[in-house]
Design an enzyme around this catalytic site. Structure first.
Site, PDB file in Angstrom:
ATOM      1  N   TYR A   1      53.699 -61.649  36.240  1.00  0.00           N
ATOM      2  CA  TYR A   1      54.455 -60.700  35.129  1.00  0.00           C
ATOM      3  C   TYR A   1      55.250 -61.759  34.284  1.00  0.00           C
ATOM      4  CZ  TYR A   1      57.655 -59.054  38.358  1.00  0.00           C
ATOM      5  OH  TYR A   1      58.974 -58.805  39.299  1.00  0.00           O
ATOM      6  N   GLU A   2      55.978 -61.301  33.458  1.00  0.00           N
ATOM      7  CA  GLU A   2      56.790 -61.708  32.431  1.00  0.00           C
ATOM      8  C   GLU A   2      56.270 -63.045  31.884  1.00  0.00           C
ATOM      9  OE1 GLU A   2      59.767 -59.286  32.038  1.00  0.00           O
ATOM     10  OE2 GLU A   2      60.118 -61.379  31.396  1.00  0.00           O
TER      11      GLU A   2
END
Lengths: 591, 591
Positions: free
Chosen positions: B442-443
């Protein structure tokens, strides 16, 4: 979002026939005269169908449901497992490599390894039930009396009964010399087995009428350590002399473990409370009997990795073909859509190619080892058999540890292709990662495999077997009739591993910590050399052949050589650094 | 079998004070004059206590229970989470780095990164609730109007309200330019937001009175692609001008995901059905506003990795100290027991040292980047601020991707120390592996970070920022007043990365696929160089100091140099091989 699997039969046949010319080997080996190409093709086709149609649909549901401990020693497998096991047994898969005298089909490992690949690819957790049964059969075949074989093997091959291996205790995993399970002689020649075993795969379940436990225990007068371990048959239901099942034995599952993965496989705590057991072979030779089986089992764990990485690869490819995101660097491919398929992105391909290059090399290497296993088992020439046996001993730790380490990395890479979806259960990729992780841990952790390779298989004979193998690699690379980059890359790699081996042999003479501190990186370096060697064989088999399939093999060998093989040098440099930087810390530092 | 954690405060203070002399920096920076050593020590002590006593006990139980979707848009967090969040908020942790004008404590990132490390170490899933709230606050602080800041920030800092970032849609993850969520102007100046967002961390829960969604959407007349994205505030409950909560807005969780890990964190599908939203900043500048926040957030994801690897390390050390198995190679250590502690085995130490060497380097590198973030935010000198900002931009992808990749490997190594027990849920190690895996995804996936590093941060400015950084590394290594092996190793590493960078800059001119095909290995090589640089700083800080703590730092730097750094060369060689072996395959090959 259901996982897909199409058995890579073309790849398997390429390995079996183009690379190793197995039919020729079978024809020239009398004990394998019953193996013909047509039968083998049918076997592979049938397992491709069975694994895709029966086992794959139970893979994700089995993980959701898990094996359940119902109390009072009763274990329930997930929905559909009982029927699948019955169908699997009915089709004869468990006895496929079994001895003909007891109802097996006597297929060589070169064939069973391919059915095992498909079995593990489609359902790692299910696979362990028949797999342990095969393992127990191998162990009995190697060490049991004719009476014992006649009593147990036909039922195990047919899957009416299942098998287990009961080794580990809570305080004794790697170090089996300190097990506490006791075997006290009974008046009738049997033994009373008392103790608790843990991590027993398939220790209890509802798939078979009976479960035959092979148990390591100590006789009252046993020497201390690993030389005082004996092997016993402890059936869940006692078996009468007529082969029929008798009364319930005093062995019971106390609980099952909740695990990271392979959740449909029941991992049991087994309590033996004066259970009746029968000695297998001579007293105090239990570990030796186990080790005969282990060469097969450890290769099979490598195949678990291979199968898992193929499933991960195929599904990641399908996702990458479908998923539209961004534009290709080389120009728009999909002008009528908002984005191009991510299969055009170099880094997505890099992750997929890591998995593909690994699976092709892993299958080839497993086949190479299987070929040696078959030579050792079925061959006629005593010298060739001995040489094959020695090569199996040398390479088995690599077949187990390197294949599973690379497979875990491949599964993680393929999960990464999915982005956020890879982390979500319903897509199935995270389960592959969780399931295959165990293959690096069980059947002797990969650290133990590395100690075996560097300590017992290399340092102990002063490198003789290893240097012979490196020579074989060098000779094959030098003989390659192709200007493919794999040739020089392999020669360089062989040189590096040769130097490293010489260095470590010298270190081990003066530094008692050298083996333990350097073994894992040594195995990593040797593993990459083995894969490079396999690509030499692959390139040799694919050169001068027509068609995209063969051309892609040459490309894949190039990819491996440029984008995977450099890791050999990192492992070699780290292994060569020796033990000092590790052993210089006080034990108290680690907290 | 409950996980243990003792916050590594001595390590943190060494990094903060010995390596970076933070107090001197704070004293010389007027806007950081309120930060004093005593306060910071109290903050660290307090978080050490809070994280160990409140968050750690909820870690394994939260995984067992998971966040639950109860239907009708209602999400329930696991037992104890509500009370823990209230206590966390009450103690002021959410506003620790927040702006003083709105009730924050204006602590620099050099301090908050350490509290974040402890937060993530003890409970990765819990950590995301306050963390997303901090992220939303940063985004508002960067882009919102004064009225918006006054209305939302105090409530977010106090934890009365929570925040989310709503970016991803089912068809649009990495490629946000193709989002479909629409924002249609209302008569009153607000907007009607319609669309479905997925993977929304903390999209719905029972921890706070209100949830403030920051949503990316497209205005009716927006340009195509990423230049047509606007940012909106969409509160779960509308907020009246007096700051009080009004009626329920038309945004609702449709379901939550079942995930590999961070199960106590609710990952929601969020349905916006003409929900009232308020534009943040100018139309079509939504992505720019996000990116201000992202530099902080991405470093924080690196800290998730760091925290997780510390927890894994500490528990693996405790297990290795306790577990008796086999005998030490250097002679029996524990004659009165049947076996020695496995802490004496070289390979066990190797796995532990990999984790330890990683965590020390990771913390130092995160602190280095935090120092630049603080300079850019609080500094006075425009030139120094600009330079710091440029360095943050260059190094942020490494702080996110390299730290999380190394942390995942460390967690797997520490799990391996446990043998079979590492695979069993109750020991807690497999959960750390499952939880930390998300940090690589993620991110912005780690692939995306690598493309950012090589493409936007290196090739785009023809290597200017990268070469300046390599010069800085080289200068620091050359200036090291010590004969420690890290000095030459770092100089060699810098040379290799310099050559590789030059090679890739040249390749990228003629080969449009070069960046995508080589980025991940490039990031790997640069990452190892960054860690080597950190060990130069660590050795400089530890040399000539008395005591075992400092002596161990010199040993650890040696370990890193000999047993980790060689991987830089493998990454460099693989990156240097270019795109050909990847791009030569037809897209149809991948299936």
């Amino acid at each position: 979002m259901t996982l897909q699997y199409h058995a890579p039969l073309d790849e398997m046949r390429f390995t079996l026939k183009d690379v190793f010319d197995a039919p020729k080997f079978w024809q020239s080996t009398p004990k394998l005269a019953h193996v013909d190409e047509e039968t083998v093709d049918m076997i592979l086709d049938e397992m491709a169908r069975f694994s895709s149609e029966v086992l794959l649909p139970l893979n994700q549901s089995g993980d959701d449901e898990s094996a359940q401990y119902l109390g009072d020693g009763v274990v329930k497998t997930p929905k559909g497992y009982k029927e699948a096991f019955a169908a699997y047994a009915e089709a004869g898969w468990i006895g496929l490599g079994g001895d003909e005298q007891y109802g097996g089909q006597a297929m060589p490992k070169m064939v069973t390894m391919l059915t095992e690949e498909m079995l593990f690819a489609t359902n790692q957790a299910f696979a362990l039930y028949p797999n342990l049964t095969v393992g127990a059969s191998l162990c009995l075949m190697a060490a049991a009396s004719d009476e014992q074989k006649a009593l147990y093997l036909p039922k195990l091959y047919s899957g009416e009964w299942a098998g287990t291996m009961c080794l580990t205790e809570a305080h004794a995993g790697t170090d089996l010399g300190i097990i506490k399970t006791k075997a006290v002689p009974n008046a009738d020649g049997s033994y009373a087995i008392t103790g608790t075993k843990i991590f027993i795969t398939g220790g209890e379940h509802d798939l078979a009428q009976n479960i035959v436990h092979l148990v390591l225990a100590k006789l009252p007068d046993a020497p201390a350590g690993s030389k005082g371990i004996s092997l016993f048959i402890v059936p869940k239901f006692l078996v009468n002399a007529d082969g029929l099942m008798g009364e319930r034995n005093a062995v019971q599952a106390g609980s099952i473990e909740h695990k990271m993965g392979i959740k449909a496989s029941a991992t049991c705590v087994m309590n033996f409370d004066g259970a009746t057991g029968y000695l297998v072979g001579e007293p105090n030779t239990g570990l030796a009997a186990m080790f005969v089986m282990m060469n097969y089992e450890r290769v099979t764990m490598g195949l678990q990795g291979l199968g898992a990485s193929v499933l991960a690869y195929q599904n990641a490819c399908a996702y990458a073909q479908d998923r539209l995101q961004g534009r290709a660097d080389t120009g728009v491919k999909n002008a009528d859509k908002v984005a191009d398929s991510i299969i055009h992105h170099g880094d997505v391909r890099r992750m997929l190619l890591n998995a593909k290059a690994n699976s092709v090399a892993a299958r080839t290497f497993a086949m190479y080892v299987a070929r040696q296993l078959d030579e050792a088992k079925f061959g006629e020439n005593p010298e060739a058999k001995a040489a094959a046996h020695a090569k199996v001993a040398l390479l088995t730790p690599i077949a187990k540890a390197f294949l599973t380490d690379r497979a875990f990395a491949a599964a993680v890479d393929c999960q990464q292709v999915f982005g956020g979806h890879g982390y979500i259960k319903e897509w199935g990729m995270e389960q592959i990662v969780r399931d295959v992780r165990i293959s690096q841990i069980y059947e002797g952790t990969n650290s133990i495999q590395a100690l075996d390779l560097l300590g017992r298989k290399t340092v102990k004979d002063n490198g003789a077997a290893m240097f012979a193998f490196i020579d074989e690699v060098r000779t094959a690379a030098a003989a390659l009739q192709s200007e493919h980059s794999i040739k020089e890359a392999t020669l360089n790699a062989a040189k590096r591993v040769q130097d490293l081996t010489e260095h470590l042999l010298a270190s081990a003479k003066s530094d008692p910590s050298a083996i333990n501190a350097c073994a894992v990186d040594y195995l990593g370096a040797v593993g990459y050399l083995c894969y490079a060697y396999m690509y030499v064989l692959i390139v040799a088999a694919a050169t001068d052949k027509t068609g995209e399939f063969y051309a892609d093999k040459l490309k894949l060998a190039q990819y491996f050589s440029e984008r995977n093989l450099p890791q050999l040098y990192a492992h070699a440099d780290m292994a060569q650094a020796g033990s000092k930087s590790i052993m210089q810390f006080d034990a108290g530092f680690f907290q």
